[in-house]
Design an enzyme around this catalytic site. Structure first.
Site, PDB file in Angstrom:
ATOM      1  N   LEU A   1       0.791  -1.262   0.078  1.00 24.16           N
ATOM      2  CA  LEU A   1       0.100  -0.100  -0.018  1.00 24.16           C
ATOM      3  C   LEU A   1       0.844   1.219  -0.096  1.00 24.16           C
ATOM      4  CD1 LEU A   1      -2.541  -0.956   2.502  1.00 24.16           C
ATOM      5  CD2 LEU A   1      -2.959  -1.025   0.223  1.00 24.16           C
ATOM      6  N   GLY A   2       2.012   1.203   0.411  1.00 24.33           N
ATOM      7  CA  GLY A   2       2.966   2.258   0.694  1.00 24.33           C
ATOM      8  C   GLY A   2       4.274   1.998   1.023  1.00 24.33           C
TER       9      GLY A   2
ATOM     10  N   GLY B   1       8.484   3.703   1.784  1.00 27.53           N
ATOM     11  CA  GLY B   1       9.233   4.892   2.166  1.00 27.53           C
ATOM     12  C   GLY B   1      10.637   4.433   2.569  1.00 27.53           C
ATOM     13  N   GLU B   2      11.334   5.545   2.950  1.00 29.51           N
ATOM     14  CA  GLU B   2      12.900   5.242   3.108  1.00 29.51           C
ATOM     15  C   GLU B   2      13.324   4.231   3.958  1.00 29.51           C
ATOM     16  OE1 GLU B   2      14.822   8.786   3.828  1.00 29.51           O
ATOM     17  OE2 GLU B   2      16.747   7.585   4.270  1.00 29.51           O
TER      18      GLU B   2
ATOM     19  N   SER C   1       7.605  -0.075   4.809  1.00 27.06           N
ATOM     20  CA  SER C   1       6.433  -0.026   4.137  1.00 27.06           C
ATOM     21  C   SER C   1       5.328  -0.719   4.774  1.00 27.06           C
ATOM     22  CB  SER C   1       6.844  -1.286   2.789  1.00 27.06           C
ATOM     23  OG  SER C   1       6.659  -2.493   3.353  1.00 27.06           O
ATOM     24  N   VAL C   2       4.079  -0.383   4.021  1.00 30.38           N
ATOM     25  CA  VAL C   2       2.579  -1.039   4.587  1.00 30.38           C
ATOM     26  C   VAL C   2       2.167  -1.741   3.739  1.00 30.38           C
ATOM     27  CG1 VAL C   2       0.578  -0.124   5.313  1.00 30.38           C
ATOM     28  CG2 VAL C   2       2.499   1.289   5.879  1.00 30.38           C
TER      29      VAL C   2
ATOM     30  N   LYS D   1       2.292  -2.997   9.072  1.00 28.29           N
ATOM     31  CA  LYS D   1       3.456  -2.157   8.772  1.00 28.29           C
ATOM     32  C   LYS D   1       5.015  -3.016   9.353  1.00 28.29           C
ATOM     33  CE  LYS D   1       1.921   2.352   9.840  1.00 28.29           C
ATOM     34  NZ  LYS D   1       2.157   3.851  10.661  1.00 28.29           N
TER      35      LYS D   1
ATOM     36  N   ASP E   1       4.014  13.812  15.533  1.00 29.33           N
ATOM     37  CA  ASP E   1       3.671  13.872  14.200  1.00 29.33           C
ATOM     38  C   ASP E   1       2.285  13.684  13.776  1.00 29.33           C
ATOM     39  OD1 ASP E   1       4.329  13.627  11.512  1.00 29.33           O
ATOM     40  OD2 ASP E   1       4.870  11.503  11.228  1.00 29.33           O
TER      41      ASP E   1
END
Length: 881
Positions: free
Chosen positions: A509-510, A512-513, A516-517, A535, A640
């Protein structure tokens, strides 16, 4: 270059410098001239100068209060080759420009400092303390405070109540003592000095009252003895609702009523010890510090029939040649409200059910059975809900006239016993032979070694250089003990650890650095499958300390239980080859409608833009504030908070998510300051940017930016300002501007969240109270309720949220276009976040194929699949709207 001053001033300075140089031909390094004081009106220009002699082409540095002045409005004028004059121009002087200025120059390790120039800025009064919004009890005294400063001094304060001045002036600070009010009142103050007048913000003082009656009282999960009651609280009249009372009235025989007090939230309670098959009525009232609200309307429901919890007693049996007569103790049909219909008789022969008989009396006559075989009988009491507990088995032997009660399965068959003994003997013999064979086995050096050992000679020793195992690397067992975390953390995660065989990973689904998800299907205890989000940290960038930090934040999430906070489902560990740490995974609920930022963005710039009502936006704000209020009450700092980290649940309520985990997963909105970790700079408070300090007050700052995102429907804050420039931009007094169509009360709330001093910012309790007050007034003014409908039609799957939402907000059919029969697509090449919606992700088809592949492969992917995941990150993601 700017003009440093009038020509006469420059000429005079040059003449003075020339005269000084003519008096003394040998000039020592140093500044000439004396310091002075300068008073400048706010908004005007100030020009400062200093003169240095004894250096060719000097580097003169201006400083203000010990900090170098970074300004391009500086100019050097040479008087002769070793005598220079430096000018500093301050345009549009503001109060922060006031202070002590001087020049510095260094030559051959020697520093020279000029005399100081003191700059004082005069202007209209500046408020240091303004009246604040309050909620007070009727006719109770309270105070309002107002303070302002110059220069110039003196200044006086005048108070206003509504549109009427009080007429009495006071010095600053001024405290207005009010004996009490009975209705909503506005207060403000004015500060006067020689330069003009400044007006403060208007503070609204609300009068507390009784809460409104609860509404939407709903009965669910009804059984024979329990029922769940949920309700929505009415407007709290500016006083926090602390408890609610549930009155239950039973119509079983005679009217019985009892009350139950429960603390809130949540606004739900489970009623127990109810009479089965009975009509009940329920109503609710809620209480704040002012008292109790009126009761809601009565809601009626019926409990279900309950299975009898009675066992037949005193069972007797009489056996003849042709039949078997049974009788037992009779039971009152209405005993304990069970509404008994009769009795069920069941008989077995050779452990197989031979028949069942339903009788209404407390006796039965069995004729269809084989008298040559043993017979076992049991009886239960039955009603419309089912059969109650069975009686013990009654055994009738093949030659007995009457039976005695015993369980038939207590008889031990000799066949299983013999088979078990034989199996154990064979196993022991086989193991003995294996050990004997292994002990006698020798290498080709065995005889030589044996003789050497007999003589006491040296023994040959060797170590294998490498293994030639063809089965591949051995997989390390993934347990909490194998990842090197603390015992305290192990105990917290022990009851939420999910084995990796219980779920199957699906599409990404996503990314990043740092991780992931992924979508996944989790197998529940009842063998049903639940869609979840998983996650995980990237496999190659973490050590045991990263795993502990990742799982420690998951342990925090385990304790959360609030409708507006994303709750942890569990954690899991993905096994890898021996010698490599397992991959930690956090399992979270799958949010069908995705993150709030994407939803707001698509409502504004999607293919079918919709106008979200202000009531809906305020409802989103209240949900987020409720979640943050809960987190702050648990002493948890989010760090955040942003719309991208707020998820939309299936019923369109907002849940706060990504509790610090996102700072190591997604990197799109983060800025690395020096060698520190990446930070969401545009959401950080000043103290967090300056000193890396995070408190609940810094979360309040981020909440203000989140409100701004919601009002602007997903716009980027501080557009055009680079991440590296944010700190300077904020310290200069700049803040986000008021968006168009933003309520003044909402923007005032945002500005209070961005106050420089952390302790002066409002708390989440106060913010929630004010947002609920705004929502209450909007709800009263609105002709319709603020409901959010989501079209989940099969044409676009769950992704038809935008078109459904568009239809929901149209009040007349003539002004609404029909729902689109096809789905538009929008290509997004950048890294998107969990979970992109509104927009059509074609969940049905894609997941079915993905799940089937996952079933075939199992949870674990081989190491070569990690490279495929990296390639997937580069591919374009198509989102259907």
């Amino acid at each position: 270059m700017v003009n440093p001053g009038p020509p006469g001033l420059i000429a005079g300075l040059l003449l003075a410098a020339l005269s000084l140089s003519s008096v003394d031909g040998t000039k020592a390094l140093g500044f000439v001239g004396h310091g002075y004081n300068m008073t400048v009106s706010q908004g005007h220009e100030a020009k400062l100068n200093c003169s240095l002699q004894g250096m060719e082409e000097p580097e003169i540095q201006w400083l203000k209060d010990g900090v170098p002045v970074q300004s391009a409005d500086q100019m050097y004028i040479p008087v002769d080759e070793d005598h220079w004059i430096s000018f500093l121009s301050l345009k549009n002087v503001e109060r922060p420009d006031a202070g002590r200025y001087w020049c510095e120059a260094e030559h051959s390790g020697r520093k020279s400092v000029s005399d100081a120039i003191w700059v004082m800025v005069e202007g209209v009064p500046y408020f240091t303390l303004e009246p604040k919004d309050l909620s007070v009890t009727p006719n109770s005294p309270f105070n309002m405070t107002c303070a302002a400063v110059g220069p110039p001094e003196p200044l006086v304060i005048f108070w206003w109540v509504g549109d009427s001045p009080l007429g009495k002036s006071e010095s600053s600070p001024s405290v207005l003592q009010i004996p009490g009010i009975r209705e909503r009142t506005a207060f403000s103050c004015e500060a006067h000095n020689a330069k003009g007048v400044s007006s403060s913000r208007t503070a609204i003082v609300e009068v507390k009252g009784l809460p409104y009656p609860p509404f939407n009282v709903t009965i669910s999960k009804v059984t024979g003895s329990t029922a769940t009651v949920t309700w929505s609280p009415g407007f709290n009249s500016f006083s926090l609702i602390k408890s609610c009372t549930i009155q239950v009235q039973s119509l079983h025989g005679n009217r019985e009523m009892y009350s139950r007090l429960t603390s809130v939230p949540p606004f739900a309670v489970v009623l127990d010890d109810l009479q089965p098959l009975t009509n009940h009525s329920v109503r609710v009232q809620c209480t704040n510090e002012m008292g109790a609200s009126p009761f809601s309307e009565w809601i009626t429901f019926n409990t279900k029939e309950k299975v009898p919890q009675l066992i037949p007693q005193n069972v007797h049996m009489t056996k003849t040649d042709s039949c078997l007569l049974l009788d037992w103790e009779d039971v009152d049909p209405d005993k304990e409200g069970y509404n008994i219909l009769g009795f069920k008789v069941q008989w077995e022969q050779e452990n197989t059910t031979q028949g069942e008989l339903f009788v209404q009396e407390n006796q039965a006559n069995l004729t269809k059975w084989n008298p040559e075989k043993d017979l076992t009988i049991r009886i239960c009491i039955a009603n419309a809900a089912g059969c109650g507990p069975w009686s013990e088995f009654l055994l009738a032997g093949s030659k007995e006239e009457a039976g005695k009660q015993r369980h038939p399965h207590t008889r031990m068959s000799w066949v299983p016993m013999v088979l078990g003994i034989l199996t154990a003997l064979v196993t022991v013999v086989a193991m003995t032979l294996i050990f004997l064979r292994k002990g006698r086995k020798e290498t080709r050096f065995g005889n030589m070694l044996g003789s050497m050992l007999g003589r006491g000679g040296p023994v040959i020793q060797f170590t294998a250089a490498r293994s030639f195992n063809r089965r591949g690397p051995e997989v390390m067992e993934a347990t909490l003990d194998s990842i090197g975390i603390s015992d305290e953390l192990k105990s917290k995660l022990k009851d939420v650890l999910i084995q990796q065989q219980q779920f199957t990973l699906g599409r990404t689904l996503g990314k990043g650095e740092f991780g992931s998800v992924r979508e996944a299907q989790l197998k529940m205890e009842d063998d049903t499958m639940q869609k979840v989000a998983v996650k995980m940290l990237k496999a190659e960038i973490f050590c045991s300390s990263d795993i502990e930090e990742f799982l420690r934040e998951a342990a925090f999430m385990k304790e959360f239980d609030h409708p507006n906070v994303c709750k942890l489902i569990g954690v899991s560990l993905r096994s890898r080859t021996k010698g490599r740490l397992p991959v930690p995974m956090v399992i979270l609920p799958f949010m069908k409608h995705g993150d709030l930022h994407t939803f707001l963005l698509m409502s504004r710039i999607g293919e079918e833009p919709i106008a979200l009502p202000i009531q809906t936006l305020v409802r989103f704000m209240i949900d987020i504030c409720s979640g943050m209020e809960y987190l702050s009450s648990k002493n948890f700092i989010h760090r955040d908070l942003a719309t991208r980290n707020c998820m939309l649940n299936e019923d369109m309520t907002v849940c706060v998510a990504d509790f610090g985990l996102s700072k190591k997963i997604y990197s799109g909105d983060y800025y690395r300051q020096g060698c520190a970790s990446k930070l969401p700079v545009k959401w950080l408070a000043l103290e967090s940017l300056a000193d890396n300090v995070y408190t609940v007050h810094s979360d309040v700052w981020a909440f203000g930016v989140t409100l701004w995102e919601i009002v602007t429907r997903g716009q980027t804050p501080y557009a055009g300002v680079e991440n590296s420039e944010i700190y300077s931009y904020l310290t200069a007094g700049n803040r986000l501007k008021q968006p168009p169509d933003c309520l003044d009360e909402l923007y005032e709330m945002m500005c209070q969240c961005w106050i420089t001093e952390p302790k002066r910012r409002p708390s989440f309790v106060d913010l929630k109270r004010r947002l609920e007050a705004i929502w209450g007034r909007l709800s009263i003014l609105s002709a319709s309720h603020d409901q959010l409908y989501v079209n989940l039609g099969e044409t676009c799957g769950a992704a038809a949220a935008v078109s459904g939402l568009h239809s929901a907000f149209c009040k007349e059919e003539d002004y609404c276009a029909g729902p689109s029969q096809t789905c538009g697509t929008s290509a997004i090449t950048s890294d998107y976040r969990y979970i992109v919606n509104p927009g059509c992700l074609r969940e049905g088809n894609e997941w079915s194929s993905s799940a089937q592949n996952g079933e075939a492969r199992g949870l674990l992917h081989e190491e070569e699949e990690e490279e495929e995941e990296e390639e997937m990150q580069e591919e374009q993601v198509v989102i259907t709207l």
